[in-house]
Design a protein around this motif. Structure first.
Motif, PDB file in Angstrom:
ATOM      1  N   THR A  63      75.056   8.751   6.486  1.00  0.00           N
ATOM      2  CA  THR A  63      75.873   7.864   7.301  1.00  0.00           C
ATOM      3  C   THR A  63      77.077   7.458   6.672  1.00  0.00           C
ATOM      4  O   THR A  63      77.436   7.536   5.461  1.00  0.00           O
ATOM      5  CB  THR A  63      74.891   6.509   6.750  1.00  0.00           C
ATOM      6  N   ILE A  64      78.205   7.391   7.525  1.00  0.00           N
ATOM      7  CA  ILE A  64      79.565   7.124   7.295  1.00  0.00           C
ATOM      8  C   ILE A  64      79.758   5.597   7.907  1.00  0.00           C
ATOM      9  O   ILE A  64      79.568   5.438   9.175  1.00  0.00           O
ATOM     10  CB  ILE A  64      80.329   8.167   7.764  1.00  0.00           C
ATOM     11  N   SER A  65      80.187   4.619   7.127  1.00  0.00           N
ATOM     12  CA  SER A  65      80.485   3.485   7.519  1.00  0.00           C
ATOM     13  C   SER A  65      81.887   2.912   7.061  1.00  0.00           C
ATOM     14  O   SER A  65      82.244   3.260   5.889  1.00  0.00           O
ATOM     15  CB  SER A  65      79.288   2.618   7.454  1.00  0.00           C
ATOM     16  N   LEU A  66      82.443   2.175   7.668  1.00  0.00           N
ATOM     17  CA  LEU A  66      83.796   1.502   7.275  1.00  0.00           C
ATOM     18  C   LEU A  66      83.380  -0.159   6.931  1.00  0.00           C
ATOM     19  O   LEU A  66      82.891  -0.814   7.773  1.00  0.00           O
ATOM     20  CB  LEU A  66      84.751   1.328   8.181  1.00  0.00           C
ATOM     21  N   SER A  93      82.380   4.145   3.281  1.00  0.00           N
ATOM     22  CA  SER A  93      80.975   4.547   2.665  1.00  0.00           C
ATOM     23  C   SER A  93      80.413   5.840   2.966  1.00  0.00           C
ATOM     24  O   SER A  93      80.189   5.715   4.194  1.00  0.00           O
ATOM     25  CB  SER A  93      80.265   3.027   2.717  1.00  0.00           C
ATOM     26  N   PHE A  94      80.290   6.519   2.206  1.00  0.00           N
ATOM     27  CA  PHE A  94      79.335   7.935   2.378  1.00  0.00           C
ATOM     28  C   PHE A  94      77.842   7.652   1.866  1.00  0.00           C
ATOM     29  O   PHE A  94      77.931   7.779   0.531  1.00  0.00           O
ATOM     30  CB  PHE A  94      80.160   9.122   2.071  1.00  0.00           C
ATOM     31  N   SER A  95      76.975   7.892   2.460  1.00  0.00           N
ATOM     32  CA  SER A  95      75.731   7.705   1.945  1.00  0.00           C
ATOM     33  C   SER A  95      74.617   8.687   2.416  1.00  0.00           C
ATOM     34  O   SER A  95      74.658   8.913   3.435  1.00  0.00           O
ATOM     35  CB  SER A  95      74.924   6.267   2.193  1.00  0.00           C
ATOM     36  N   LYS A  99      79.114   7.474  -1.912  1.00  0.00           N
ATOM     37  CA  LYS A  99      80.579   7.299  -2.416  1.00  0.00           C
ATOM     38  C   LYS A  99      81.466   6.480  -1.657  1.00  0.00           C
ATOM     39  O   LYS A  99      81.255   6.501  -0.393  1.00  0.00           O
ATOM     40  CB  LYS A  99      80.879   8.844  -2.279  1.00  0.00           C
ATOM     41  N   LYS A 100      82.348   5.915  -2.238  1.00  0.00           N
ATOM     42  CA  LYS A 100      83.274   4.883  -1.350  1.00  0.00           C
ATOM     43  C   LYS A 100      84.591   5.487  -1.606  1.00  0.00           C
ATOM     44  O   LYS A 100      85.194   5.570  -2.741  1.00  0.00           O
ATOM     45  CB  LYS A 100      83.108   3.576  -1.693  1.00  0.00           C
ATOM     46  N   ILE A 101      85.389   5.771  -0.442  1.00  0.00           N
ATOM     47  CA  ILE A 101      86.865   6.222  -0.381  1.00  0.00           C
ATOM     48  C   ILE A 101      87.561   5.290   0.389  1.00  0.00           C
ATOM     49  O   ILE A 101      87.429   4.990   1.536  1.00  0.00           O
ATOM     50  CB  ILE A 101      86.908   7.566   0.153  1.00  0.00           C
ATOM     51  N   ASN A 103      71.705   4.270  -0.460  1.00  0.00           N
ATOM     52  CA  ASN A 103      72.749   3.308  -0.688  1.00  0.00           C
ATOM     53  C   ASN A 103      72.629   2.734  -1.942  1.00  0.00           C
ATOM     54  O   ASN A 103      72.943   1.441  -2.062  1.00  0.00           O
ATOM     55  CB  ASN A 103      72.700   2.462   0.458  1.00  0.00           C
ATOM     56  N   ASP A 104      72.520   3.298  -3.003  1.00  0.00           N
ATOM     57  CA  ASP A 104      72.195   2.663  -4.325  1.00  0.00           C
ATOM     58  C   ASP A 104      71.390   1.697  -4.332  1.00  0.00           C
ATOM     59  O   ASP A 104      71.308   0.672  -5.297  1.00  0.00           O
ATOM     60  CB  ASP A 104      73.726   2.218  -4.708  1.00  0.00           C
TER      61      ASP A 104
END
Length: 436
Positions: A58-61, A90-92, A99-101, A252-253
């Motif tokens: 999952t990729i989300s802003l 966010s990449f989960s 991971k957050k970039i 997602n942690d």
């Protein structure tokens, strides 16, 4: 002549049609032009140590409702409006650390995102785990009106369905749809509007058999277990399964209970088996991965075959489902689902049988509350019997999808599309030369 489904637990999912002759295409939709008022970011998500592709990550802003998922090669495409100048992406992925970039640190192309396997203190999680897995599932189902969206919601989604003969792509249909989703506490069904659609089909690879998927987006929408529990755990059927705890994990942690389930041996009717992922803190279903029990070929076949040619035998060899939920401000909602159906077609007069696979997937790419109480008119709603490949118009428009987030197509699909386009163009050129 027709392959379809009539099942007790999933009455609409994976409805298939087999036509011996090819159907004509429909040009029923016209689409407005969209300006490029967005930025797009491409890349690939892999596991850090093994470099293995992360499928359906999952990729989300963050801070927005914009999201998408990676394809079967781990590749992703995220489109962000120009009005959003900064943010965190966010990449989960299941069992991995999120991971957050920062958005401004992503390249437009060639981003490589590495996710690490999460190290969970399983003992601490399992000490507090309920002893009765079935009781936990009943609690989760009973709280769907509390833990999931309790307001009507307007969703934008990307939907794709593909057909393969063995490993060769023969058909691809895609659509952007608007979903009018009712509250999880409501029994009201969701409504779907088809906004954009396109397709590419090469019937020459189907051995004169035009295979089509009936039901379109509803095939994936009805896998939303928390909205439609009756399609897998209808009233009174939970006690037809056995439930047990597997090792816990992270999504997602967040700490997640993993529950295995399968139908009791005493149940003859084909039911399901798989894994349910339950959030430890909120007792909510975050994901489910399961498949249909098809050990009884005859019973499984009758779930899908409505009509067929007299000299052909058809039976499923695998029927699998997946659904993922996302969290927003403490409430969960449907985010992604997919269906896989593999089956064999055996003709009496042919030495070898044909193996087909059909997949359908849908990802929610944006949403907002339906505060204004907007409802679809009857003529705007697509029917549950829709055949998307008949409604789509083709792959000729390079700007077809505009600003909408989609799931990046696999290279094999892209290659198949280009090949089919060349064949169609060559055919038109030959016809034009003959006419002259």
């Amino acid at each position: 002549m027709i392959l379809s489904t009539k099942r007790n637990f999933i009455s609409i999912l994976s409805v298939f049609i087999l036509f011996v002759t090819c159907l004509s295409f429909s040009n029923a939709f016209a689409f407005q032009e969209l300006q490029n008022d967005f930025k797009q970011y491409k890349g690939k998500i892999v596991e850090k140590n093994s470099n293995k592709e992360m499928v359906f990550a999952t990729i989300s802003l963050e801070g927005t409702n914009i999201s998408t998922v990676s394809n079967t090669e781990g590749e992703f495409l995220l489109k962000v409006p120009l009005s959003i100048k900064e943010g965190i992406v966010s990449f989960s992925f299941l069992g991995h650390t999120t991971k957050k970039i920062p958005l401004n640190e992503l390249d437009k192309k060639n981003n490589k995102i590495e996710l690490e396997i999460s190290i969970t203190k399983l003992a601490e999680v399992n000490i507090n785990a309920p002893k009765d897995a079935e009781a936990l599932i009943r609690e989760v189902l009973s709280k769907r009106g509390e833990n999931y969206f309790n307001d009507p919601t307007l969703m934008t989604a990307f939907y794709r369905e593909t057909i393969k003969k063995r490993r060769r792509n023969v058909s691809l249909s895609e659509a952007v749809v608007n979903i009018h989703k009712s509250s999880y506490a409501s029994s009201k069904k969701d409504a779907v509007q088809l906004y954009k659609a396109r397709k590419s089909t090469d019937y020459s690879k189907l051995d004169t058999v035009a295979l089509k998927l009936q039901g379109g987006p509803f095939n994936t929408l009805y896998i939303d277990i928390m909205k439609y529990p009756e399609y897998i755990f209808k009233e009174g059927s939970v006690d037809q399964y056995s439930f047990s705890f597997d090792r816990s994990t992270l999504i997602n942690d967040r700490q997640i209970y993993v529950i295995d389930f399968k139908q009791l041996k005493s149940i003859r009717e084909p039911l399901y088996e798989g894994k349910l992922y339950i959030d430890v803190e909120n007792k909510t279903l975050t994901s489910a991965v399961y498949k249909l029990n098809i050990t009884n070929r005859g019973l499984a076949s009758r779930l899908f075959v409505r009509k067929k040619p007299a000299k052909v035998d058809v039976w499923p060899t695998e029927v699998a489902y997946r659904v993922d939920y996302r969290n927003k401000n403490g409430k969960w909602y449907y985010g992604y689902s997919n269906v896989l159906l593999e089956f064999k077609v055996d003709w009496d007069d042919k030495l070898f049988n044909s193996v087909y696979s059909m997949t359908a997937e849908m990802a929610i790419t944006d949403w907002k509350k339906n505060d204004e109480g907007i409802n679809l008119k009857a003529k705007e709603k697509i029917k549950k019997s829709i055949i998307l490949s008949d409604e789509a118009i083709g792959f000729s428009d390079p700007d077809f999808w505009g600003e909408y987030n989609i799931i990046e197509p696999e290279k094999s699909i892209e290659s198949a599309i280009r090949k089919i386009q060349r064949q169609l163009k060559r055919g038109k050129n030959i016809q034009g030369a003959a006419a002259r």
